[in-house]
Write a protein that holds these residues in place. Structure first.
Motif, PDB file in Angstrom:
ATOM      1  N   ASN A 197       0.892  -6.564   7.003  1.00  0.00           N
ATOM      2  CA  ASN A 197       2.279  -6.260   7.350  1.00  0.00           C
ATOM      3  C   ASN A 197       2.707  -4.970   6.658  1.00  0.00           C
ATOM      4  OD1 ASN A 197       5.052  -6.148   7.748  1.00  0.00           O
ATOM      5  ND2 ASN A 197       5.345  -8.344   7.495  1.00  0.00           N
ATOM      6  N   THR A 198       2.690  -3.865   7.409  1.00  0.00           N
ATOM      7  CA  THR A 198       3.044  -2.579   6.805  1.00  0.00           C
ATOM      8  C   THR A 198       4.533  -2.509   6.453  1.00  0.00           C
ATOM      9  OG1 THR A 198       3.291  -1.658   9.043  1.00  0.00           O
ATOM     10  CG2 THR A 198       1.194  -1.284   7.927  1.00  0.00           C
ATOM     11  N   GLY A 199       5.354  -3.234   7.206  1.00  0.00           N
ATOM     12  CA  GLY A 199       6.776  -3.277   6.876  1.00  0.00           C
ATOM     13  C   GLY A 199       7.006  -3.850   5.497  1.00  0.00           C
ATOM     14  N   LEU A 200       6.234  -4.885   5.156  1.00  0.00           N
ATOM     15  CA  LEU A 200       6.332  -5.480   3.825  1.00  0.00           C
ATOM     16  C   LEU A 200       5.874  -4.500   2.752  1.00  0.00           C
ATOM     17  CD1 LEU A 200       6.965  -8.064   2.208  1.00  0.00           C
ATOM     18  CD2 LEU A 200       4.585  -8.755   2.536  1.00  0.00           C
ATOM     19  N   ILE A 201       4.829  -3.741   3.056  1.00  0.00           N
ATOM     20  CA  ILE A 201       4.333  -2.738   2.112  1.00  0.00           C
ATOM     21  C   ILE A 201       5.384  -1.654   1.897  1.00  0.00           C
ATOM     22  CG2 ILE A 201       2.612  -0.933   1.735  1.00  0.00           C
ATOM     23  CD1 ILE A 201       0.637  -2.660   3.283  1.00  0.00           C
ATOM     24  N   TYR A 202       5.975  -1.170   2.969  1.00  0.00           N
ATOM     25  CA  TYR A 202       6.989  -0.131   2.863  1.00  0.00           C
ATOM     26  C   TYR A 202       8.194  -0.613   2.054  1.00  0.00           C
ATOM     27  CZ  TYR A 202       4.521   2.523   6.492  1.00  0.00           C
ATOM     28  OH  TYR A 202       3.583   3.236   7.200  1.00  0.00           O
ATOM     29  N   GLY A 203       8.621  -1.848   2.340  1.00  0.00           N
ATOM     30  CA  GLY A 203       9.744  -2.403   1.585  1.00  0.00           C
ATOM     31  C   GLY A 203       9.411  -2.544   0.113  1.00  0.00           C
ATOM     32  N   GLY A 204       8.185  -2.983  -0.176  1.00  0.00           N
ATOM     33  CA  GLY A 204       7.767  -3.148  -1.564  1.00  0.00           C
ATOM     34  C   GLY A 204       7.680  -1.832  -2.304  1.00  0.00           C
ATOM     35  N   VAL A 205       7.160  -0.802  -1.630  1.00  0.00           N
ATOM     36  CA  VAL A 205       7.055   0.519  -2.261  1.00  0.00           C
ATOM     37  C   VAL A 205       8.444   1.092  -2.531  1.00  0.00           C
ATOM     38  CG1 VAL A 205       6.363   2.911  -1.865  1.00  0.00           C
ATOM     39  CG2 VAL A 205       4.776   1.054  -1.360  1.00  0.00           C
ATOM     40  N   PHE A 206       9.360   0.927  -1.572  1.00  0.00           N
ATOM     41  CA  PHE A 206      10.718   1.429  -1.765  1.00  0.00           C
ATOM     42  C   PHE A 206      11.394   0.682  -2.908  1.00  0.00           C
ATOM     43  CE2 PHE A 206      14.798   3.154  -0.825  1.00  0.00           C
ATOM     44  CZ  PHE A 206      14.571   4.249   0.004  1.00  0.00           C
ATOM     45  N   ALA A 207      11.167  -0.627  -2.977  1.00  0.00           N
ATOM     46  CA  ALA A 207      11.735  -1.416  -4.077  1.00  0.00           C
ATOM     47  C   ALA A 207      11.147  -0.971  -5.410  1.00  0.00           C
ATOM     48  CB  ALA A 207      11.469  -2.903  -3.850  1.00  0.00           C
ATOM     49  N   LEU A 208       9.852  -0.685  -5.436  1.00  0.00           N
ATOM     50  CA  LEU A 208       9.211  -0.224  -6.661  1.00  0.00           C
ATOM     51  C   LEU A 208       9.785   1.126  -7.097  1.00  0.00           C
ATOM     52  CD1 LEU A 208       7.045  -0.443  -8.853  1.00  0.00           C
ATOM     53  CD2 LEU A 208       5.391   0.536  -7.236  1.00  0.00           C
ATOM     54  N   GLY A 209       9.966   2.026  -6.139  1.00  0.00           N
ATOM     55  CA  GLY A 209      10.570   3.315  -6.463  1.00  0.00           C
ATOM     56  C   GLY A 209      11.978   3.157  -7.010  1.00  0.00           C
ATOM     57  N   GLY A 210      12.764   2.273  -6.382  1.00  0.00           N
ATOM     58  CA  GLY A 210      14.106   2.007  -6.880  1.00  0.00           C
ATOM     59  C   GLY A 210      14.097   1.385  -8.259  1.00  0.00           C
TER      60      GLY A 210
END
Length: 300
Positions: A197-210
């Motif tokens: 699930n790339t959407g989950l990866i993108y959300g996780g990366v954005f959360a990590l950056g935040g």
């Protein structure tokens, strides 16, 4: 321009230690913000212009948590966790809808939220300057190294930032999720075809950056004034760091942040009216000599 002050500081071990420590503090805070920015760009291919707002929220979350609990450890945790959740909601609710859109559209969405987030802070915490104050555990005598004054809190800040850099670097290089993230950055279509699930990866990366930006804000809260819009200047300097280090490079973000920290620290002595200009001048020199940044890679 005051070259005598700069050369005098370089000849004095006490001044050298003090200014170097100050440069490290500036650099470590910039690194935490910039590494989240470069991570988001490296994976999502989005320039998150609203990234400075997460630094601001991290500082305010930490201040509020510290006032309620009296624990700086919980304050740091709240600053980081709060901005991670905010980043996930922001990415899933808004940024995910402009992936692949024109860069101008992405910038407009981000800039709109910069203004929205600033007003939210004004409504909740007020428009005036706030101060968290130094945590009680660090209200102790400073350390003296070669005659230079080093507050104990500075050592904690540097240690936390370096630990975050090590964990992030090792996590991306050695763990399965890190390899998946790197694969998604290079070929998201193939990763999706494998059932991930790339959407989950993108959300996780954005959360990590935040979360990293929020952690920087939490660490800055005891030594910086808190005010709506405080994230904008940090954002600009973080962009300078990522451009110097190379977009998408964690090591580049660390080296670039330290270089900018030292330029600001020592530049304030020798060029007090041109400190900001020195940062931009250094960035231009790097871009002219190496357009991809110090550790950036050519795009095939």
């Amino acid at each position: 321009m005051d070259i005598d002050a700069l050369t005098g500081c370089l000849a004095s071990s006490a001044c050298l230690v003090t200014q170097t420590t100050s440069g490290f503090i500036i650099g470590m805070l910039l690194f935490l913000v910039a590494v989240g920015l470069t991570l988001i760009f490296g994976v999502l291919k989005v320039v998150n212009f609203s990234h400075g707002a997460f630094y601001m929220f991290g500082a305010y979350f930490a201040m509020t948590a510290y006032q309620l609990t009296g624990s700086f450890a919980l304050a740091m945790l709240c600053g980081a966790a709060g901005t991670a959740i905010l980043g996930l909601v922001f990415e899933r609710g808004f940024m995910s809808r402009v992936y692949g859109a024109d860069v101008l559209m992405q910038l407009l969405v981000c800039y709109a939220f910069v203004l929205i987030f600033d007003d939210v802070v004004r409504m909740i915490w007020g428009p005036e300057f706030k101060s968290m104050g130094m945590p009680a555990a660090f209200q102790v005598a400073p350390l003296f190294i070669a005659g230079g004054v080093v507050p104990p809190y500075y050592l904690l800040l540097i240690g936390v930032a370096l630990a975050a850099a090590a964990i992030l670097g090792l996590g991306l290089a050695r763990t399965r999720i890190g390899k998946v993230i790197r694969a998604a950055a290079h070929n998201p279509g193939m990763v999706s075809a494998l059932g991930i699930n790339t959407g989950l990866i993108y959300g996780g990366v954005f959360a990590l950056g935040g979360m990293l930006a929020g952690l920087a804000g939490a660490l800055a809260a005891p030594v910086r004034s808190l005010t709506p819009g405080m994230g904008f200047s940090v954002l600009i300097e973080s962009f300078i760091v990522t451009v110097i280090g190379g977009m998408g490079s964690i090591l580049g973000a660390l080296i670039g942040a330290l270089l900018i920290g030292m330029i600001r620290s020592f530049g304030s002595l020798g060029f007090p009216l041109f400190t900001e200009g020195l940062m931009y001048l250094f960035m231009v020199i790097v871009l002219v000599s190496r357009p991809t940044g110090l550790f950036g890679k050519e795009v095939a």
